[in-house]
Scaffold this motif. Sequence first.
Motif, PDB file in Angstrom:
ATOM      1  N   TYR A 218      -0.350  -5.491   2.783  1.00 44.36           N
ATOM      2  CA  TYR A 218      -1.592  -5.967   3.042  1.00 44.36           C
ATOM      3  C   TYR A 218      -2.453  -4.899   3.151  1.00 44.36           C
ATOM      4  O   TYR A 218      -3.724  -4.829   2.497  1.00 44.36           O
ATOM      5  CB  TYR A 218      -1.694  -6.821   4.028  1.00 44.36           C
ATOM      6  CG  TYR A 218      -3.075  -7.203   4.916  1.00 44.36           C
ATOM      7  CD1 TYR A 218      -4.123  -7.570   4.082  1.00 44.36           C
ATOM      8  CD2 TYR A 218      -3.066  -6.815   6.171  1.00 44.36           C
ATOM      9  CE1 TYR A 218      -5.226  -7.927   4.634  1.00 44.36           C
ATOM     10  CE2 TYR A 218      -4.274  -6.865   6.984  1.00 44.36           C
ATOM     11  CZ  TYR A 218      -5.519  -7.450   6.027  1.00 44.36           C
ATOM     12  OH  TYR A 218      -6.721  -7.412   6.623  1.00 44.36           O
ATOM     13  N   ALA A 219      -2.118  -3.667   3.959  1.00 46.18           N
ATOM     14  CA  ALA A 219      -2.840  -2.743   4.130  1.00 46.18           C
ATOM     15  C   ALA A 219      -3.113  -1.869   2.706  1.00 46.18           C
ATOM     16  O   ALA A 219      -4.106  -1.529   2.451  1.00 46.18           O
ATOM     17  CB  ALA A 219      -2.368  -1.670   4.995  1.00 46.18           C
ATOM     18  N   GLN A 220      -1.981  -1.814   1.935  1.00 47.50           N
ATOM     19  CA  GLN A 220      -2.397  -1.173   0.734  1.00 47.50           C
ATOM     20  C   GLN A 220      -3.281  -2.058  -0.056  1.00 47.50           C
ATOM     21  O   GLN A 220      -4.103  -1.443  -0.757  1.00 47.50           O
ATOM     22  CB  GLN A 220      -0.969  -1.485  -0.077  1.00 47.50           C
ATOM     23  CG  GLN A 220       0.234  -0.319   0.441  1.00 47.50           C
ATOM     24  CD  GLN A 220       0.263   0.647  -0.263  1.00 47.50           C
ATOM     25  OE1 GLN A 220      -0.926   1.492  -0.222  1.00 47.50           O
ATOM     26  NE2 GLN A 220       1.227   1.106  -1.096  1.00 47.50           N
ATOM     27  N   GLU A 221      -3.326  -3.612  -0.244  1.00 46.92           N
ATOM     28  CA  GLU A 221      -4.369  -4.113  -0.970  1.00 46.92           C
ATOM     29  C   GLU A 221      -5.467  -3.761  -0.283  1.00 46.92           C
ATOM     30  O   GLU A 221      -6.653  -3.848  -1.198  1.00 46.92           O
ATOM     31  CB  GLU A 221      -3.955  -5.562  -0.454  1.00 46.92           C
ATOM     32  CG  GLU A 221      -4.728  -6.760  -1.285  1.00 46.92           C
ATOM     33  CD  GLU A 221      -4.522  -8.262  -0.932  1.00 46.92           C
ATOM     34  OE1 GLU A 221      -3.667  -8.751  -1.712  1.00 46.92           O
ATOM     35  OE2 GLU A 221      -4.943  -8.590   0.194  1.00 46.92           O
ATOM     36  N   GLN A 222      -5.712  -3.458   0.732  1.00 47.47           N
ATOM     37  CA  GLN A 222      -6.987  -3.232   1.337  1.00 47.47           C
ATOM     38  C   GLN A 222      -7.516  -1.759   1.147  1.00 47.47           C
ATOM     39  O   GLN A 222      -8.445  -1.356   1.745  1.00 47.47           O
ATOM     40  CB  GLN A 222      -7.114  -3.545   3.024  1.00 47.47           C
ATOM     41  CG  GLN A 222      -6.779  -4.887   3.397  1.00 47.47           C
ATOM     42  CD  GLN A 222      -7.951  -5.851   2.797  1.00 47.47           C
ATOM     43  OE1 GLN A 222      -9.223  -5.723   2.676  1.00 47.47           O
ATOM     44  NE2 GLN A 222      -7.360  -7.079   1.911  1.00 47.47           N
TER      45      GLN A 222
ATOM     46  N   LEU B  16      -8.569  -2.627   9.450  1.00 50.86           N
ATOM     47  CA  LEU B  16      -7.943  -3.865   9.002  1.00 50.86           C
ATOM     48  C   LEU B  16      -8.233  -5.104  10.042  1.00 50.86           C
ATOM     49  O   LEU B  16      -8.594  -4.601  11.218  1.00 50.86           O
ATOM     50  CB  LEU B  16      -6.290  -3.949   8.944  1.00 50.86           C
ATOM     51  CG  LEU B  16      -5.799  -3.188   8.156  1.00 50.86           C
ATOM     52  CD1 LEU B  16      -4.297  -3.016   8.108  1.00 50.86           C
ATOM     53  CD2 LEU B  16      -5.933  -3.613   6.461  1.00 50.86           C
ATOM     54  N   SER B  17      -8.321  -6.064   9.733  1.00 50.30           N
ATOM     55  CA  SER B  17      -8.588  -7.238  10.657  1.00 50.30           C
ATOM     56  C   SER B  17      -7.351  -7.847  11.624  1.00 50.30           C
ATOM     57  O   SER B  17      -6.376  -8.061  11.139  1.00 50.30           O
ATOM     58  CB  SER B  17      -9.003  -8.655   9.891  1.00 50.30           C
ATOM     59  OG  SER B  17      -8.802  -9.874  10.932  1.00 50.30           O
TER      60      SER B  17
ATOM     61  N   ASP C 114       5.085 -15.469   5.678  1.00 50.27           N
ATOM     62  CA  ASP C 114       5.913 -14.581   4.800  1.00 50.27           C
ATOM     63  C   ASP C 114       5.019 -14.050   3.655  1.00 50.27           C
ATOM     64  O   ASP C 114       5.630 -13.716   2.536  1.00 50.27           O
ATOM     65  CB  ASP C 114       6.967 -15.336   4.294  1.00 50.27           C
ATOM     66  CG  ASP C 114       6.560 -16.508   3.293  1.00 50.27           C
ATOM     67  OD1 ASP C 114       5.256 -17.048   3.148  1.00 50.27           O
ATOM     68  OD2 ASP C 114       7.302 -17.512   2.756  1.00 50.27           O
ATOM     69  N   GLU C 115       3.614 -13.595   3.676  1.00 47.05           N
ATOM     70  CA  GLU C 115       2.892 -13.201   2.831  1.00 47.05           C
ATOM     71  C   GLU C 115       3.497 -11.919   2.506  1.00 47.05           C
ATOM     72  O   GLU C 115       4.014 -10.961   3.380  1.00 47.05           O
ATOM     73  CB  GLU C 115       1.612 -13.156   3.256  1.00 47.05           C
ATOM     74  CG  GLU C 115       0.735 -14.549   3.181  1.00 47.05           C
ATOM     75  CD  GLU C 115      -0.776 -14.328   3.719  1.00 47.05           C
ATOM     76  OE1 GLU C 115      -1.610 -14.253   2.988  1.00 47.05           O
ATOM     77  OE2 GLU C 115      -0.833 -14.471   4.971  1.00 47.05           O
ATOM     78  N   TYR C 116       3.381 -11.478   1.347  1.00 48.22           N
ATOM     79  CA  TYR C 116       3.437 -10.091   0.777  1.00 48.22           C
ATOM     80  C   TYR C 116       5.137  -9.846   0.675  1.00 48.22           C
ATOM     81  O   TYR C 116       5.411  -8.579   0.307  1.00 48.22           O
ATOM     82  CB  TYR C 116       2.833  -9.105   1.745  1.00 48.22           C
ATOM     83  CG  TYR C 116       1.260  -9.135   1.699  1.00 48.22           C
ATOM     84  CD1 TYR C 116       0.701  -8.702   0.554  1.00 48.22           C
ATOM     85  CD2 TYR C 116       0.709  -9.590   2.711  1.00 48.22           C
ATOM     86  CE1 TYR C 116      -0.856  -8.837   0.417  1.00 48.22           C
ATOM     87  CE2 TYR C 116      -0.749 -10.013   2.647  1.00 48.22           C
ATOM     88  CZ  TYR C 116      -1.441  -9.469   1.410  1.00 48.22           C
ATOM     89  OH  TYR C 116      -2.927  -9.456   1.541  1.00 48.22           O
TER      90      TYR C 116
END
Length: 226
Positions: A117-121, A157-158, A169-171
Amino acid sequence: MADSILSETSQHVVIEVWTDLGCPWCYVGKHRLREAIADRPDSDRFVLRLRSFELNPGAPKTPETIESAFIRSHGGDAQIVVQAERRIQALAQSEGLAFSVDRLNANTFDFHRVFQYAQEQGVGVEFFSLVQDRFFAGELNPFAPDALAAAGAEVGLSEGRVREVLAGDEYAADVRADIEEGQRLGVRGVPFAVFDRRLAASGAQSVDGYARALAQTVTDASAGAA
């Protein structure tokens, strides 16, 4: 030792490192690689990308001591792992790195999902490095959702979103894709660095070893562009 891997020429040199949070050699190797990059006059040419890899996918989600994890996995005398930890602690500290031998051990898959998720951001390297550095310093428990959410907030990040990711279970597919791609490239252990898809270096190299890989990659990229 560097192995040949074919690549297309690019203006920037992309360095991908397959890595796991709790791997001591990944921690040491990351800092050595960054030092090697910083020592070059063209350091801004290099783009570091971290890739997910699980060293111990069968580890339980409930945190345990390093000694307990060793006995559960290997049996025998936990003093073996204690002695190994003391040796790498001394090495890390000699290189100016904090290193606690009182860290906990647990399954890292959920951490890797938050990392994706951090990569995506756009803050994957910053997030991973912050958490890993504080984990090895004994300052952060990455298996505690609140601690991980707070660390995420430090890099933009949020906190609420980090907790959402941890609760579901995202990502997961992104983590598995990284692992599968690494395995296709020959990754069996980490750290495993791939330089511009031209050279690969398995294990934590010395600063000089990484410097040689960087120089060779630049030479090969220039030759390919000519």
